[in-house]
Design a protein around this motif. Structure first.
Motif, PDB file in Angstrom:
ATOM      1  N   MET A   1      10.035   5.675 -15.490  1.00 21.66           N
ATOM      2  CA  MET A   1       8.710   5.141 -15.278  1.00 21.66           C
ATOM      3  C   MET A   1       7.986   5.990 -14.249  1.00 21.66           C
ATOM      4  N   THR A   2       6.718   6.196 -14.459  1.00 26.31           N
ATOM      5  CA  THR A   2       5.943   6.944 -13.479  1.00 26.31           C
ATOM      6  C   THR A   2       5.595   6.034 -12.308  1.00 26.31           C
ATOM      7  N   SER A   3       5.305   6.633 -11.170  1.00 29.63           N
ATOM      8  CA  SER A   3       4.998   5.833  -9.991  1.00 29.63           C
ATOM      9  C   SER A   3       3.737   4.990 -10.195  1.00 29.63           C
ATOM     10  N   GLU A   4       2.766   5.502 -10.956  1.00 25.23           N
ATOM     11  CA  GLU A   4       1.553   4.734 -11.207  1.00 25.23           C
ATOM     12  C   GLU A   4       1.858   3.472 -12.019  1.00 25.23           C
ATOM     13  N   ARG A   5       2.738   3.592 -12.998  1.00 29.36           N
ATOM     14  CA  ARG A   5       3.104   2.436 -13.814  1.00 29.36           C
ATOM     15  C   ARG A   5       3.885   1.422 -12.982  1.00 29.36           C
ATOM     16  N   VAL A   6       4.799   1.898 -12.152  1.00 30.17           N
ATOM     17  CA  VAL A   6       5.588   1.016 -11.287  1.00 30.17           C
ATOM     18  C   VAL A   6       4.663   0.214 -10.380  1.00 30.17           C
ATOM     19  N   VAL A   7       3.742   0.881  -9.738  1.00 31.46           N
ATOM     20  CA  VAL A   7       2.815   0.209  -8.832  1.00 31.46           C
ATOM     21  C   VAL A   7       1.900  -0.739  -9.598  1.00 31.46           C
ATOM     22  N   ALA A   8       1.449  -0.352 -10.776  1.00 29.30           N
ATOM     23  CA  ALA A   8       0.579  -1.217 -11.579  1.00 29.30           C
ATOM     24  C   ALA A   8       1.300  -2.511 -11.967  1.00 29.30           C
ATOM     25  N   ILE A   9       2.553  -2.410 -12.369  1.00 27.25           N
ATOM     26  CA  ILE A   9       3.322  -3.605 -12.746  1.00 27.25           C
ATOM     27  C   ILE A   9       3.539  -4.498 -11.533  1.00 27.25           C
ATOM     28  N   LEU A  10       3.896  -3.905 -10.391  1.00 26.87           N
ATOM     29  CA  LEU A  10       4.082  -4.693  -9.165  1.00 26.87           C
ATOM     30  C   LEU A  10       2.784  -5.383  -8.753  1.00 26.87           C
ATOM     31  N   GLU A  11       1.670  -4.680  -8.836  1.00 26.81           N
ATOM     32  CA  GLU A  11       0.386  -5.262  -8.451  1.00 26.81           C
ATOM     33  C   GLU A  11      -0.011  -6.389  -9.403  1.00 26.81           C
ATOM     34  N   TRP A  12       0.239  -6.212 -10.699  1.00 26.04           N
ATOM     35  CA  TRP A  12      -0.043  -7.284 -11.652  1.00 26.04           C
ATOM     36  C   TRP A  12       0.782  -8.524 -11.308  1.00 26.04           C
ATOM     37  N   ALA A  13       2.075  -8.327 -11.048  1.00 23.03           N
ATOM     38  CA  ALA A  13       2.954  -9.456 -10.733  1.00 23.03           C
ATOM     39  C   ALA A  13       2.514 -10.148  -9.444  1.00 23.03           C
ATOM     40  N   ARG A  14       2.123  -9.362  -8.457  1.00 28.86           N
ATOM     41  CA  ARG A  14       1.673  -9.937  -7.181  1.00 28.86           C
ATOM     42  C   ARG A  14       0.414 -10.774  -7.387  1.00 28.86           C
ATOM     43  N   ARG A  15      -0.543 -10.235  -8.108  1.00 29.45           N
ATOM     44  CA  ARG A  15      -1.798 -10.963  -8.329  1.00 29.45           C
ATOM     45  C   ARG A  15      -1.614 -12.180  -9.223  1.00 29.45           C
ATOM     46  N   ALA A  16      -0.743 -12.081 -10.214  1.00 27.37           N
ATOM     47  CA  ALA A  16      -0.502 -13.195 -11.136  1.00 27.37           C
ATOM     48  C   ALA A  16       0.426 -14.248 -10.548  1.00 27.37           C
ATOM     49  N   GLY A  17       1.114 -13.907  -9.455  1.00 29.97           N
ATOM     50  CA  GLY A  17       2.064 -14.843  -8.859  1.00 29.97           C
ATOM     51  C   GLY A  17       3.318 -15.005  -9.687  1.00 29.97           C
ATOM     52  N   ARG A  18       3.676 -13.960 -10.440  1.00 27.33           N
ATOM     53  CA  ARG A  18       4.868 -13.999 -11.285  1.00 27.33           C
ATOM     54  C   ARG A  18       5.896 -12.997 -10.755  1.00 27.33           C
ATOM     55  N   PRO A  19       6.929 -13.493 -10.132  1.00 24.05           N
ATOM     56  CA  PRO A  19       7.904 -12.571  -9.540  1.00 24.05           C
ATOM     57  C   PRO A  19       8.655 -11.743 -10.581  1.00 24.05           C
ATOM     58  N   ILE A  20       8.780 -10.474 -10.303  1.00 26.23           N
ATOM     59  CA  ILE A  20       9.588  -9.569 -11.129  1.00 26.23           C
ATOM     60  C   ILE A  20      11.018  -9.550 -10.613  1.00 26.23           C
ATOM     61  N   PHE A  21      11.162  -9.744  -9.303  1.00 29.22           N
ATOM     62  CA  PHE A  21      12.469  -9.676  -8.644  1.00 29.22           C
ATOM     63  C   PHE A  21      12.779 -10.982  -7.945  1.00 29.22           C
ATOM     64  N   ALA A  22      14.076 -11.279  -7.821  1.00 25.28           N
ATOM     65  CA  ALA A  22      14.528 -12.447  -7.078  1.00 25.28           C
ATOM     66  C   ALA A  22      15.628 -12.010  -6.119  1.00 25.28           C
TER      67      ALA A  22
END
Length: 120
Positions: A1-22
């Protein structure tokens, strides 16, 4: 994964309130099929814990992607990535930057993860 995609997914999860990690004990486990921590953060976790980052097959046969955590790492990651990381309430309110500053010193220099993802 490119760094831009990684950051985009993390930012989406943060804004949506949906955790990717536990956080599970001393491990940060990915809960979704995609998503990762930025490479500098993953490398930092490997360095400060001395444990490898990567895929794991658990005793129940399920595959997971995990990151090792040391003392004080979960609250710091929560403060960096917000609700993209699910932590227990006590961990999120712990004093993180002071703990982080005490975690690692190398020849008198603080070892800090490079979280400036926009630089190439």
């Amino acid at each position: 994964m490119t760094s831009e995609r990684v950051v985009a997914i993390l930012e989406w999860a943060r804004r949506a309130g949906r955790p990717i990690f536990a956080v599970e004990g001393d491990t940060l486990r990915r809960r979704t099929l995609s998503g990762a921590l930025p490479l500098p953060v993953a490398a930092w976790l490997r360095r400060v814990t001395g444990r490898q980052v990567g895929p794991v097959i658990r005793a129940d046969g399920k595959r997971h992607y995990e990151y090792p955590l040391g003392e004080g790492n979960a609250p710091l990651l929560y403060r960096l990535f917000g609700s993209a990381i699910e932590v227990n309430e006590g961990a999120a309110t712990a004093p993180t930057w002071k703990q982080f500053a005490r975690l690692r010193h190398s020849r008198g220099r603080l070892m800090v993860p490079d979280i400036s993802w926009g630089k190439h």
